[in-house]
Write a protein that holds these residues in place. Sequence first.
Motif, mmCIF file in Angstrom:
data_model
loop_
_atom_site.group_PDB
_atom_site.id
_atom_site.type_symbol
_atom_site.label_atom_id
_atom_site.label_comp_id
_atom_site.label_asym_id
_atom_site.label_seq_id
_atom_site.Cartn_x
_atom_site.Cartn_y
_atom_site.Cartn_z
ATOM 1 N N LEU A 339 10.364 84.413 60.108
ATOM 2 C CA LEU A 339 9.778 83.094 60.346
ATOM 3 C C LEU A 339 8.766 82.724 59.260
ATOM 4 O O LEU A 339 8.720 81.572 58.808
ATOM 5 N N THR A 342 10.613 81.711 56.298
ATOM 6 C CA THR A 342 11.182 80.381 56.537
ATOM 7 C C THR A 342 10.137 79.294 56.279
ATOM 8 O O THR A 342 10.402 78.306 55.594
ATOM 9 N N PHE A 420 10.690 76.323 65.330
ATOM 10 C CA PHE A 420 11.101 77.714 65.124
ATOM 11 C C PHE A 420 10.370 78.577 66.143
ATOM 12 O O PHE A 420 9.195 78.353 66.423
#
Length: 577
Positions: A339, A342, A420
Amino acid sequence: MNLATPLAHDAPPSEESRKPIGQLLIEGGLIGREDLEKALAFQASYGGRLGSILVRMGAVGEDPLLALLARQLDLPVLEHQEIPTEIRAFLAAIESSGLASEWWLDQEALAWETGDGRIHLMARDPLKSSLQEVVGRAFAGRTLTWWLARTQDLDRTLDQVRRRITQDESRPGDDIQHLKELAEEAPVVELVSNTLAQAFNEGASDIHIEPSERSFAIRFRLDGVLQNRLTLPRERFDAVASRIKLISGIDIAERRLPQDGRISVRLSGQEIDVRVSSVPGVWGESIVLRLLPKERQAFRLDKLGMEDDYLERYRGWLAEPHGIILVTGPTGSGKSTTLYATLESINDGKEKILTVEDPVEYNVPGISQIQVHADIGYTFARALRAILRQDPDTIMIGEIRDGETAQIAVQASLTGHTVFSTLHTNDAIGAFTRLIDMGVEPFLVVSSVRAVIAQRLVRLVCRSCAEPEPASEEAARLIVDLQRRFPDLLKGPSGWRHGRGCRACQGTGYKGRMAIYEMASVTPDLHEAILTRAPTQELQRIAGKHGYRTLREDGMIKAWRGDTSLEEVLRVTGLAE
């Protein structure tokens, strides 16, 4: 080790031996000028060896310091396996010296004799002139060999000798003031500091300190696997535990309840956050320290382990203007790293990115990060309601733990936000069922969730000792099937390997880790199957038509290439996938 000046030798001193230790450390890139100045100021005020001061400051680890001192002093470094395991070897040397055992313990020095008649010695300060003089007279006519010893090895051996001599197995009392005094003793301070430094230098993510009836163990988690580093007598545990609790802000008097604390330390020149957790056990508190470097390299998606097809697909999902992308897996599977990578890949300064985490593991420039405090009622759900009024474009939720958080995440995605988050499921497809079980209607799940990802971490074969390994018949059969389904990923000859085990990898055969993935997007046919609540096997079959592969299959591709081993893939994914 706390040495600073060389022993005298018959041979002319080398240029290196004439240089001050501080200068050598700077020239070797082990410390900075500022660290040296602080250490020298401390030495001027309180005394002590410069090397020991730098180790206690966290400016340099003990192992790099010992290696440098060994060259400067022309003395060998004593390895753990070279120390006699039988305590009577030390007792025999003490007796033959004619010196009182109390003197040896007071000097924090030990001697032992080998079969060739040579006397070997290690001490807290082997450069101490009075120590060398007395020992030289005691063993007159004998060949003496002085060693540089690691602090923890010396402390452990001194403890064992002291126990044998005194036969005193009484545990320290419960007096809190006594525990505080123990925690401030130099050997305890050095043991804790050196343990932190050693763990950081080896790349450990966690330190586990676990007491038993007669001893306690210190273990490091390296590449996801616990490895024993030190076993000490139970008598020393209370002092070590008290030291850790004292510096992490934990109540030193409370032993019946779990507690959490935090330490900010400097190890080998880097600032480190250490999260401390203590949990009461039968033989004492189990203490776990998680090491989180503040200074880190930027996360990159192409360095995590995604194969080319998965990476292309994932970047396509990130380009979409809204929807939920879920990353699933157990604790320690690398979800947070995925994450963070990302967020850094999409953080171009043109969008408002907000995160809600518990805890915030890394600070990412340009992103607003919010820490949850459940103890005061500031939960994920409450924080999410607040940040939706902050005009965000992208939201990262540390974990969807309950139905309320899941509902808010769904509503956020339906109102034009990209979300997310992580979820605890065994595989990617199971995320749909998990959300439905949390109370989210199936039609809302398929309308909001864009993609689901599952991941695990596998250890990389050590490059220093890797050697070819033939594939089993079952593995070869599976690879043939994968080559048919994913021909672009399995080109050329195979590279099956395993690690023999060497010094670089601590004898494990592995060094470093990478992720293996499952990825599935909500295609029209999968959309219909979720709405009808089809079983997981049917959902996997449908996803398989669109490039989905299991964790085992993704791991097999990496093992075929030689990045990891077949044994490691089976360990992580299980034998019955």
